[in-house]
Design an enzyme around this catalytic site. Structure first.
Site, PDB file in Angstrom:
ATOM      1  NE  ARG A 135      -2.241  -1.178   3.605  1.00 48.14           N
ATOM      2  CZ  ARG A 135      -1.828  -0.242   4.433  1.00 48.14           C
ATOM      3  NH1 ARG A 135      -2.051   1.040   4.161  1.00 48.14           N
ATOM      4  NH2 ARG A 135      -1.170  -0.554   5.547  1.00 48.14           N
ATOM      5  CE  LYS A 282      -6.211  -3.864   5.369  1.00 45.91           C
ATOM      6  NZ  LYS A 282      -6.980  -4.439   6.506  1.00 45.91           N
ATOM      7  CG  HIS A 310      -7.204  -3.651  11.178  1.00 47.22           C
ATOM      8  ND1 HIS A 310      -5.863  -3.357  11.276  1.00 47.22           N
ATOM      9  CD2 HIS A 310      -7.322  -4.417  10.054  1.00 47.22           C
ATOM     10  CE1 HIS A 310      -5.207  -3.914  10.282  1.00 47.22           C
ATOM     11  NE2 HIS A 310      -6.063  -4.567   9.526  1.00 47.22           N
ATOM     12  CB  SER A 328       2.238  -7.039  10.424  1.00 53.09           C
ATOM     13  OG  SER A 328       2.994  -8.008   9.733  1.00 53.09           O
ATOM     14  CE  LYS A 332      -4.908  -9.336  12.234  1.00 55.88           C
ATOM     15  NZ  LYS A 332      -5.238  -8.021  11.637  1.00 55.88           N
ATOM     16  CB  THR A 333      -3.450 -14.875  10.655  1.00 55.86           C
ATOM     17  OG1 THR A 333      -3.713 -13.592  10.087  1.00 55.86           O
ATOM     18  CG2 THR A 333      -4.004 -15.953   9.736  1.00 55.86           C
ATOM     19  CG  ASP A 347      -7.469  -7.812   7.967  1.00 56.39           C
ATOM     20  OD1 ASP A 347      -6.715  -7.614   8.933  1.00 56.39           O
ATOM     21  OD2 ASP A 347      -7.473  -7.086   6.962  1.00 56.39           O
ATOM     22  NE  ARG A 412      -0.111  -8.949   2.676  1.00 58.04           N
ATOM     23  CZ  ARG A 412      -0.673  -8.647   3.835  1.00 58.04           C
ATOM     24  NH1 ARG A 412      -1.723  -9.337   4.258  1.00 58.04           N
ATOM     25  NH2 ARG A 412      -0.190  -7.678   4.585  1.00 58.04           N
TER      26      ARG A 412
END
Length: 630
Positions: A135, A282, A310, A328, A332-333, A347, A412
């Protein structure tokens, strides 16, 4: 001449300029994605089949390949004509329009027209996003409009753009799109909950972008397509993605050849100068971050309005919902992917007055160093229909080299939520969160592996959004470096962070949900001398939240940690040793002194205080006081 719709068997149907509208023809409907796409020649399918065969798909028979490549014929009725009329109203006049096309059609289009596209050994489509492989937050702009001017948190996150500049960029995007022979249009929803979802229309010149957004948006049913037509109750939010073409640096408000700008009043986003698909994902989240706190009504109390998050979310057998916040590298994942619990999403979510829903229809996971052993759900989701972005693969075998970061570390994969075996679909639950978990990776070794937060600490740490980078994660980092991102997602916030924090605190109070801070980072000392808390122990701590073990610990067995004021347990939890849960004790056991710990703790506390100065003027004294004392 006005474009007309052709529906034909084969690869589906596309909307072609000057084609004959074949009325009265009945075609079967796709079960999950409704749209139209048309083959001009039968050999297109044969060509794509051959490409799939040469990809050496692992374990696939010829019959299985044919089944995977079976194209869902279009089923849009008069809606195709409505789409064409809508594009005409935007002054878009492409010769061919591919609308909500099946994956196989978009594969064929990408392979044929987009350099760098290939089918890898598992059947996923590998693509390249050009020069930009992440991004561009410094190029994000929000149009200054009277209707939203007092709502937006103006500054380095939301930089002002005048309407004239937005319209200049918009015209440039339309002009570029009109030079393309074909365009791809995707209609989908941001959000699974009907009362809150936002219709979104993406118009792009790249097939890869279309497949990506069909994965990431919530797919409409056939009956729901009418919600994207003129006269619908809510105008779709339109993303004009002309990212292949740069913006004009001389346009007022531009600082580079890239521009991602949004107008809330026009319900439009314009992308120029970047082909990175994450900007669209996003972008939708940014829109939801603005609109959700206004729903159902702007003047309702904070606990009754919709809070965008988020964060990842999962749910247990007893309908206990957990929300995981984390930047990151915090896990979390990994931690939300629990075989004992259903995944709601990985997410983006909204917590509203009746429960929780996922904003997205898919997942967008990192691929760097991915293995089946570490992340089996993500690894196995990389199959036909998934989009691999900027990965390196062996051109002879088609095998993806996940450890290869020669293009970017930000490799990704995008795939539908349905690719995850234990995903909850529809991704919404009529239950409020039973627990909130803030994840941080503290490389200074100061924060405890688990601590219990007061309501004021919830607001302070939510607004802070702390984690740390360590040597090796980015070029030039040799010592631990603190990173703060408000609400664990600063680049996507529209309102001041306090607005979201106040809503979160109100909801936690109303529903009695406890909040915990979990450090997945270093214990026994900082990075270099301590060690990272084992995943085994962290999972046990998360399990202790879910199974009620923590809640059963009496208040007398908790004590306040010096400097940070966090409540930490005096006793061991499951197999996690007591001294590991108490930072000072773990430092001493590892050969460090209490004075060394205190010095490091005061240093980190000072970084928290420095960061929080930006937000203190909007926060109550009790929230400011809830932070660490240097």
């Amino acid at each position: 001449m006005t474009p007309k719709t052709v529906l034909s068997r084969g690869l589906g149907a596309h909307i072609g300029r000057g084609a004959l509208l074949q009325a009265g023809r009945s075609l079967p409907c796709a079960a999950s994605r409704y749209g139209s796409t048309l083959t001009r020649q039968d050999k297109v399918k044969a060509t794509l089949m051959e490409q799939l065969r040469t990809a050496e798909l692992q374990g696939w028979t010829v019959a299985e390949i044919k089944e995977k490549m079976k194209m869902d014929e279009g089923c849009v009725g008069t809606h195709g004509a409505e789409v064409v009329q809508d594009l005409n109203a935007l002054h878009l006049t492409a010769e061919e329009i591919y609308y909500n096309s099946p994956a196989g059609v978009l594969y064929e289009q990408a392979l044929k027209h987009e350099a760098g596209s290939a089918i890898v050994s598992t059947g996923a489509l590998a693509v390249k996003s050009g020069k930009k492989m992440g991004r561009s937050p410094l190029d994000k702009r929000v149009v200054f409009e009277e209707s939203s001017a007092d709502d937006v948190w103006w500054g380095k996150i939301n930089m002002k753009l005048e309407m004239n500049s937005f319209l200049t960029n918009r015209e440039r995007a339309v002009d570029y799109l009109n030079t393309r022979e074909r365009l791809y249009v995707v209609d989908g929803f941001g959000g699974w909950e009907k009362e809150y979802r936002e219709p979104v229309r993406v118009i792009t010149s790249r097939a890869y972008h279309a497949l990506f957004m069909q994965n990431m948006l919530v797919p409409p049913t056939q009956d729901e397509l009418k919600e994207f037509e003129a006269g619908a109750a809510k105008k779709p939010f339109v993303i004009l993605n002309a990212g292949v073409f740069p913006c004009n640096r001389q346009t007022a408000g531009m600082t580079s050849s890239t521009s991602v700008s949004v107008s809330f009043s026009r319900r439009e986003m314009v992308i120029l100068g970047t082909q990175y698909a994450g900007e669209m994902k996003k972008g939708v989240f940014t829109v939801m971050n603005y609109l959700m706190p206004l729903m159902p009504k702007r003047d309702l109390p904070p606990a009754e309005r919709a809070l965008p998050l988020h964060a990842s979310a999962n749910i247990g057998q007893n309908d206990d919902v957990s929300i995981f916040f984390g930047l990151s590298g915090t896990g979390k994942t990994t931690l939300s992917a629990d075989p004992k619990r259903d995944l709601i999403g990985d997410d983006e979510h909204v917590w509203h007055s009746k429960g929780v829903f996922n904003i997205e229809g898919g997942c967008y996971a990192k691929c760097i160093n991915l293995t089946r052993e570490q992340e089996p759900e993500i690894f196995d989701a990389i199959r036909f229909g998934a989009v691999l972005e900027n990965v390196v693969h062996d051109e002879d075998t088609g095998h993806v080299l996940f450890e290869d970061t020669s293009l970017t570390e930000n490799t990704r994969v995008s795939y539908p939520l349905s690719f995850i075996p234990n995903a909850r679909i529809p991704a919404k639950v009529p239950h409020h969160p039973k627990q909130i978990i803030f994840l941080t990776c503290d490389a200074f070794g100061v924060l405890p592996p688990i601590s219990k937060l007061t309501s004021e600490q919830v607001m302070y740490h939510f607004i802070s959004g702390y984690t740390a980078k360590v040597a090796g994660t980015e070029v030039g980092i040799k010592e631990p470096e603190a990173t703060f991102s408000a609400c664990f997602g600063a680049p996507f916030l529209v309102w001041h962070p306090y607005v979201y924090a106040e809503m979160l605190a109100a909801k936690l109070e109303e529903h009695g949900a406890p909040a915990y801070l979990v450090n997945t980072g270093w214990v026994g000392g900082p990075y270099g001398t301590g060690s990272r808390c084992s995943l085994k122990y962290t999972r046990q701590l998360i399990d202790s939240i879910h199974d009620g073990t923590l809640a059963k610990i009496p208040e007398s067995d908790w004590e306040e940690m010096p400097i940070f004021g966090l409540k930490i347990p005096k006793v061991g939890i499951k197999d996690v040793p007591k001294e590991l849960l108490r930072p000072v004790d773990s430092w001493v056991k590892n050969g460090k002194t209490e004075q060394e710990f205190e010095k490091s703790a005061k240093h980190l506390a000072g970084l928290f205080q420095k960061n929080f100065k930006e937000f203190a003027d909007r926060c109550s004294p009790s929230v400011v006081e809830a932070g660490p004392k240097a």
